[in-house]
Design an enzyme around this catalytic site. Structure first.
Site, mmCIF file in Angstrom:
data_model
loop_
_atom_site.group_PDB
_atom_site.id
_atom_site.type_symbol
_atom_site.label_atom_id
_atom_site.label_comp_id
_atom_site.label_asym_id
_atom_site.label_seq_id
_atom_site.Cartn_x
_atom_site.Cartn_y
_atom_site.Cartn_z
ATOM 1 N N PRO A 1 0.769 -1.245 0.000
ATOM 2 C CA PRO A 1 0.000 0.000 0.000
ATOM 3 C C PRO A 1 0.804 1.301 0.000
ATOM 4 O O PRO A 1 0.812 2.050 0.974
ATOM 5 C CB PRO A 1 -0.835 -0.131 1.279
ATOM 6 C CG PRO A 1 0.029 -0.931 2.185
ATOM 7 C CD PRO A 1 0.742 -1.918 1.299
ATOM 8 N N CYS A 2 1.432 1.603 -1.122
ATOM 9 C CA CYS A 2 2.187 2.850 -1.229
ATOM 10 C C CYS A 2 1.274 4.068 -1.210
ATOM 11 O O CYS A 2 1.719 5.181 -0.914
ATOM 12 C CB CYS A 2 3.075 2.841 -2.467
ATOM 13 S SG CYS A 2 2.237 2.400 -4.000
#
Length: 194
Positions: A147-148
């Protein structure tokens, strides 16, 4: 042999790549640098450049079925829980950053500088550049799963995202994150830097 699948989502088509047992890539339709990242990874890791589309339905790879189920729960606004098997390829530094990204809890955010401090502590270093961390985040081959989109600027800016700022905003909204403290920088021009 690499296999591909396309999944429709509220933020556009998602392109999945698997070696048959684990996911190696997920990218968003129109994402900048996709072909370069995938082709570089294939060359670097000795995998064939030819991709084969696996039919959807009875013959669908189990890894794609797992990914679909996880993504359906995610886009329904649920914490989807345990990830399907992932195998992102990158340098040791990139792997360390991606591992930190996976530790950011669903529905929360952190900053590039906080990740840099955490990584420096883990490595017994005095400092690590937040820009270096941002560069590794920008090479994340499995966005959403890794989850950047949960990483923001220290001042609350919604800085770049591989799929564009609007998609980053949508993903944060899906996770029920209050966006009122965040903003898009006025001088922001690149839709996909990290």
């Amino acid at each position: 042999m690499l296999y591909t699948d396309i999944i429709s989502s509220p933020i556009g088509n998602l392109h999945l790549v698997s070696n048959g047992s684990v996911l190696t890539h997920l990218w968003l339709e129109g994402q900048k640098y996709v072909a370069k990242i995938v082709n570089d990874d294939k060359r670097e890791h000795g995998q064939p450049v030819l991709e084969t589309q696996k039919p959807i339905g009875e013959n669908q790879l189990p890894i794609f079925a797992q990914a679909r189920e996880w993504l359906q729960r995610y886009f329904a606004g649920e914490n989807p829980g345990v990830l399907p098997p992932l195998s992102p390829q990158g340098t040791d530094f990139q792997q360390a950053v991606w591992h930190l990204l996976q530790q950011i809890p669903y529905g929360t955010t952190t900053t590039y500088s906080a990740l840099a401090r955490q990584l420096a502590r883990q490595r017994g270093m005095k400092t690590i550049s937040a820009q270096a961390v941002g560069g590794a985040i920008g090479r994340n081959p499995l966005c959403i799963f890794i989850p950047c989109h949960r990483v923001v600027g220290a001042n609350g800016s919604l800085t770049g995202y591989v799929g564009g700022i609007e998609r980053k905003r949508q993903l944060l909204e899906i996770e029920h994150i209050d966006l009122s403290p965040f903003f898009v920088p006025k001088d922001f021009t690149s839709p996909s830097t990290t």
